[in-house]
Design a protein around this motif. Sequence first.
Motif, PDB file in Angstrom:
ATOM      1  N   MET A   1       0.698  -1.224  -0.014  1.00 61.49           N
ATOM      2  CA  MET A   1      -0.158   0.167   0.020  1.00 61.49           C
ATOM      3  C   MET A   1       1.051   1.277   0.262  1.00 61.49           C
ATOM      4  SD  MET A   1      -3.114   1.019   2.782  1.00 61.49           S
ATOM      5  CE  MET A   1      -4.110  -0.042   2.323  1.00 61.49           C
ATOM      6  N   ASN A   2       0.603   2.186  -0.919  1.00 59.66           N
ATOM      7  CA  ASN A   2       1.415   3.272  -0.993  1.00 59.66           C
ATOM      8  C   ASN A   2       0.981   4.535  -0.115  1.00 59.66           C
ATOM      9  OD1 ASN A   2      -0.498   4.703  -2.358  1.00 59.66           O
ATOM     10  ND2 ASN A   2       0.333   3.983  -4.457  1.00 59.66           N
ATOM     11  N   ILE A   3       1.663   5.624   0.055  1.00 59.05           N
ATOM     12  CA  ILE A   3       1.386   6.564   0.629  1.00 59.05           C
ATOM     13  C   ILE A   3       0.063   7.156   0.520  1.00 59.05           C
ATOM     14  CG2 ILE A   3       1.731   8.976   1.615  1.00 59.05           C
ATOM     15  CD1 ILE A   3       4.946   7.940   1.452  1.00 59.05           C
ATOM     16  N   GLN A   4      -0.306   7.328  -1.005  1.00 56.26           N
ATOM     17  CA  GLN A   4      -1.584   8.052  -1.104  1.00 56.26           C
ATOM     18  C   GLN A   4      -2.686   7.084  -0.975  1.00 56.26           C
ATOM     19  OE1 GLN A   4      -1.100   8.450  -5.477  1.00 56.26           O
ATOM     20  NE2 GLN A   4      -0.293  10.572  -5.331  1.00 56.26           N
ATOM     21  N   GLN A   5      -2.536   5.763  -0.952  1.00 52.87           N
ATOM     22  CA  GLN A   5      -3.606   5.065  -0.724  1.00 52.87           C
ATOM     23  C   GLN A   5      -3.893   4.989   0.922  1.00 52.87           C
ATOM     24  OE1 GLN A   5      -2.210   1.410  -2.158  1.00 52.87           O
ATOM     25  NE2 GLN A   5      -3.323   1.408  -4.185  1.00 52.87           N
ATOM     26  N   GLN A   6      -2.941   5.030   1.739  1.00 49.93           N
ATOM     27  CA  GLN A   6      -2.925   5.331   2.987  1.00 49.93           C
ATOM     28  C   GLN A   6      -3.430   6.250   3.504  1.00 49.93           C
ATOM     29  OE1 GLN A   6       1.031   4.868   4.653  1.00 49.93           O
ATOM     30  NE2 GLN A   6       0.953   2.497   4.297  1.00 49.93           N
TER      31      GLN A   6
ATOM     32  N   GLY B   1      -5.883   8.229   1.792  1.00 51.01           N
ATOM     33  CA  GLY B   1      -7.077   8.348   0.963  1.00 51.01           C
ATOM     34  C   GLY B   1      -7.084   9.446   0.053  1.00 51.01           C
ATOM     35  N   GLN B   2      -5.905   9.820  -0.295  1.00 50.79           N
ATOM     36  CA  GLN B   2      -5.684  10.877  -1.611  1.00 50.79           C
ATOM     37  C   GLN B   2      -5.751  10.308  -2.965  1.00 50.79           C
ATOM     38  OE1 GLN B   2      -2.087  13.086  -0.715  1.00 50.79           O
ATOM     39  NE2 GLN B   2      -2.942  14.351   0.977  1.00 50.79           N
ATOM     40  N   THR B   3      -6.122  11.219  -3.753  1.00 56.17           N
ATOM     41  CA  THR B   3      -6.086  10.718  -5.279  1.00 56.17           C
ATOM     42  C   THR B   3      -4.918  11.355  -5.965  1.00 56.17           C
ATOM     43  OG1 THR B   3      -7.653  12.546  -5.989  1.00 56.17           O
ATOM     44  CG2 THR B   3      -8.608  10.328  -5.401  1.00 56.17           C
ATOM     45  N   PRO B   4      -4.382  10.624  -6.866  1.00 53.38           N
ATOM     46  CA  PRO B   4      -3.407  11.351  -7.553  1.00 53.38           C
ATOM     47  C   PRO B   4      -3.489  12.548  -8.359  1.00 53.38           C
ATOM     48  CG  PRO B   4      -3.602   9.082  -8.387  1.00 53.38           C
ATOM     49  CD  PRO B   4      -4.643   9.439  -7.451  1.00 53.38           C
ATOM     50  N   MET B   5      -2.602  13.544  -8.161  1.00 54.75           N
ATOM     51  CA  MET B   5      -2.734  14.966  -8.835  1.00 54.75           C
ATOM     52  C   MET B   5      -2.776  14.882 -10.256  1.00 54.75           C
ATOM     53  SD  MET B   5      -0.582  18.447  -8.240  1.00 54.75           S
ATOM     54  CE  MET B   5      -1.094  18.825  -6.716  1.00 54.75           C
ATOM     55  N   LYS B   6      -3.371  15.479 -11.038  1.00 61.72           N
ATOM     56  CA  LYS B   6      -3.801  15.442 -12.465  1.00 61.72           C
ATOM     57  C   LYS B   6      -3.166  16.870 -13.107  1.00 61.72           C
ATOM     58  CE  LYS B   6      -7.112  12.097 -12.871  1.00 61.72           C
ATOM     59  NZ  LYS B   6      -8.385  11.630 -13.257  1.00 61.72           N
TER      60      LYS B   6
END
Length: 92
Positions: free
Chosen positions: A1-6, A8-13
């Motif tokens: 599990m990566n930091i974004q998943q931990q 709850g953030q979505t990747p920046m577009k």
Amino acid sequence: MNIQQQSGQTPMKFAQPPAILSTKDFLYIEDILSWNLEIIKKANAYASLCQDQDVIQAMNRTCQLHMRHYQSILNHLGKHVQATTMAGGMAQ
């Protein structure tokens, strides 16, 4: 599990840059080119005044680095102008 998943953030577009340059953009690019040319001139001048071979080599490397930066910027701008010109020519 990566930091974004931990977290709850979505990747920046990222948005696409505009197709045209503003006056401010143009002036900034002009400044970048001027700064690189100024560094090239100063490093060449310092190299010609030095006796120490290590300093001369360092100044020559500095010149080469900034000449590559200058040329890279010009190449990038040239590709953009060429792509824009070709796209404009096709639309006519």
